[in-house]
Enzyme design. Structure first.
Site, PDB file in Angstrom:
ATOM      1  CB  SER A 131      53.537  63.660  36.569  1.00  0.00           C
ATOM      2  OG  SER A 131      53.941  63.249  37.801  1.00  0.00           O
ATOM      3  CB  CYS A 161      59.126  70.139  54.305  1.00  0.00           C
ATOM      4  SG  CYS A 161      58.744  68.686  53.503  1.00  0.00           S
ATOM      5  N   GLY A 209      54.363  67.835  36.486  1.00  0.00           N
ATOM      6  CA  GLY A 209      53.227  68.204  37.072  1.00  0.00           C
ATOM      7  C   GLY A 209      52.661  69.755  37.286  1.00  0.00           C
ATOM      8  CB  THR A 210      54.888  72.362  38.615  1.00  0.00           C
ATOM      9  OG1 THR A 210      55.113  71.592  39.995  1.00  0.00           O
ATOM     10  CG2 THR A 210      54.773  73.949  39.033  1.00  0.00           C
ATOM     11  CB  THR A 227      63.788  70.549  22.455  1.00  0.00           C
ATOM     12  OG1 THR A 227      64.333  71.595  21.462  1.00  0.00           O
ATOM     13  CG2 THR A 227      64.118  69.164  21.819  1.00  0.00           C
ATOM     14  CG  ASN A 248      49.842  66.547  48.088  1.00  0.00           C
ATOM     15  OD1 ASN A 248      48.606  67.141  47.635  1.00  0.00           O
ATOM     16  ND2 ASN A 248      50.623  67.260  48.265  1.00  0.00           N
ATOM     17  CG  HIS A 271      58.374  62.799  39.827  1.00  0.00           C
ATOM     18  ND1 HIS A 271      58.717  62.857  41.122  1.00  0.00           N
ATOM     19  CD2 HIS A 271      57.770  63.753  39.343  1.00  0.00           C
ATOM     20  CE1 HIS A 271      58.394  63.852  41.414  1.00  0.00           C
ATOM     21  NE2 HIS A 271      57.717  64.519  40.377  1.00  0.00           N
ATOM     22  CD  GLN A 313      51.289  62.276  45.208  1.00  0.00           C
ATOM     23  OE1 GLN A 313      51.463  61.121  45.069  1.00  0.00           O
ATOM     24  NE2 GLN A 313      52.293  63.259  45.257  1.00  0.00           N
TER      25      GLN A 313
HETATM   26  N1  PLP Z   1      50.153  67.648  42.089  1.00  0.00           N
HETATM   27  C1  PLP Z   1      50.389  67.091  43.413  1.00  0.00           C
HETATM   28  C2  PLP Z   1      49.319  66.657  43.878  1.00  0.00           C
HETATM   29  C3  PLP Z   1      51.668  66.702  43.670  1.00  0.00           C
HETATM   30  O1  PLP Z   1      51.639  66.031  44.720  1.00  0.00           O
HETATM   31  C4  PLP Z   1      52.855  67.219  43.201  1.00  0.00           C
HETATM   32  C5  PLP Z   1      54.004  67.041  43.629  1.00  0.00           C
HETATM   33  O2  PLP Z   1      54.209  66.800  44.853  1.00  0.00           O
HETATM   34  C6  PLP Z   1      52.626  68.250  42.035  1.00  0.00           C
HETATM   35  C7  PLP Z   1      51.137  68.533  41.629  1.00  0.00           C
HETATM   36  C8  PLP Z   1      53.656  68.790  41.228  1.00  0.00           C
HETATM   37  O3  PLP Z   1      54.566  67.855  40.734  1.00  0.00           O
HETATM   38  P1  PLP Z   1      56.074  68.147  40.442  1.00  0.00           P
HETATM   39  O4  PLP Z   1      56.535  68.684  41.524  1.00  0.00           O
HETATM   40  O5  PLP Z   1      56.581  66.915  40.020  1.00  0.00           O
HETATM   41  O6  PLP Z   1      55.720  69.078  39.442  1.00  0.00           O
END
Ligand code: PLP
Length: 392
Positions: A195, A337, A70-71, A233, A147, A197, A175
């Site tokens: 994402s 954290c 997601g980042t 890849t 989040n 996970h 989220q």
């Molecule tokens: N955006 C939100 C709102 C999130 O809560 C998170 C992860 O906690 C992310 C982006 C980033 O996800 P990741 O750490 O899987 O890259």
């Protein structure tokens, strides 16, 4: 006796669902590179394209670029800006005060406030949009659900307003995906990060969903994968797991539905009708029975069905975390954290929230049971009463 801890930190990450693990196990270990022309390559390509279709179908999207996290997808969205010939940014970036760091830490953002209920201040957005000066263009990035508090943002309105000012609009739905119904077209945004996970899919697969007509610029250089939008890849097994998960997140399990404003606008707008999950509703009502002074953040806003951010008067969050950890319960003190130390929550600060130092986040998911909630409530009560007795 089962000594496994009670896991209530799904907004950090979730346990992998067995059926997703099985789907991944089927292909993990095979030499799968979708860029190869031979039969293994073709198999890999098919796995990736099938997953793409399932995910797009789930969110009513038009196109997407697979990323590793997601980042990364958020960074790709923020990369869609104009630059001068000297590489200087030509685009203003507007974000809310409660974004995840992967948005918030962008260079020189214009920051939109939130109100005490954790909802983005749309009037503040309007006023900041109205002062942007040409020839600057604008990119607005505001999350769909927070989040820490789970508060759902009025993205449809935000997209409409931002588009009136010619801005490009992105929403971080990391989220929200799999917890509330998401319809990319209805939201009206140009780009959306998702994402898997946080809801039982693997770490290592995420996507930037985007309008088909939007020509994305890559932020990394390398091979021509993902139609030249994202080199590297593909993580085929994780992407296949993501696709399988999207297919299995049935619309019936979504618990928030949208109600549209009528044409004449007379009916009060209800962006989301929230039906809280039985577990978080149970948790909140049980705690309120014996602790009326507990604070639930964003209580009066539409929230994700799995998230409760709650403060226990008298006891700071770090002390609570240790108490729960030694009682075999995993919770978090908020998103701050990541480096192993507990910092004050930027999100709660932005809300001007009382007792922010005492706030913990409880987030549930597919494997949470009522017994888990009962264990947490009992443990919370013990600590609360101990503190009350000590203070008396
Ligand atoms: N955006 C939100 C709102 C999130 O809560 C998170 C992860 O906690 C992310 C982006 C980033 O996800 P990741 O750490 O899987 O890259």
């Amino acid at each position: 006796m089962d000594n496994k801890p009670v896991y209530l930190d799904y907004n950090a990450t979730a346990p992998l669902k067995p059926q997703i693990k099985a789907a991944m196990d089927e292909v993990l270990g095979e030499p799968l590179n979708p860029s190869s022309i031979h039969s293994s390559g073709r198999k890999a390509r098919k796995l990736v394209e099938d997953a793409r279709q399932k995910i797009l179908q789930r969110v009513s999207g038009e196109a997407l670029v697979f990323c590793d996290s997601g980042t990364e997808a958020n960074n790709l969205a923020l990369g869609q800006i104009g630059r001068t010939e000297n590489g200087e940014r030509k685009t203003e970036i507007i974000v809310s005060a409660i974004e995840h760091d992967s948005i918030f830490k962008v260079e020189n953002p214009i920051i939109i406030n939130v109100n005490k209920n954790g909802v983005v201040d749309v009037d503040d957005l309007k006023s900041k949009l109205s002062v942007h000066r040409s020839p600057l263009t604008v990119l607005v990035s505001i999350m769909l659900a927070n989040n820490e508090t789970g508060v759902i943002q009025p993205i449809r309105d935000i997209a409409k307003i931002a588009h009136q000012y010619g801005a490009l609009v992105h929403t971080d739905a990391v989220q929200a995906f799999g917890k509330i119904d998401i319809d990319f077209k209805e939201l009206g945004v140009d780009m959306m990060t998702i994402s898997c996970h946080k809801i039982g899919g693997p770490v290592g697969a995420a996507a930037l969903v985007h309008r088909a007509g939007l020509e994305l610029k890559p932020i990394m250089f390398g091979g021509g994968q993902e139609k030249n939008k994202r080199p590297g890849t593909e993580n085929v097994a994780a992407i296949a797991g993501f696709g399988k998960l999207a297919e299995n997140v049935s619309r019936e399990t979504f618990v928030v539905s949208g109600e549209r404003k009528t044409e004449n606008g007379k009916e009060e707008e209800k962006l989301f009708t929230v039906h809280r999950s039985p577990f978080t509703e149970y948790l909140e009502s049980e705690i309120k029975k014996f602790a009326p002074d507990a604070v639930i953040f964003g209580e009066n806003s539409p929230r994700l069905p799995n998230t409760t951010c709650i403060a226990m008067p008298e006891i700071e969050a770090a002390t609570q975390l240790i108490h729960f950890d030694t009682s075999g319960i995993c919770i978090s003190t908020g998103s701050a954290c990541s480096s192993g130390k507990v910092e004050d929550s930027r999100v709660l600060k932005a809300m001007n929230a009382p007792l922010a130092k005492n706030a913990i986040r409880v987030s549930t998911g597919w494997a949470t049971s009522k017994a888990d909630m009962d264990k947490f409530i009992k443990s919370w009560r013990e600590l609360y009463l101990r503190a009350k007795n000590a203070a008396a």
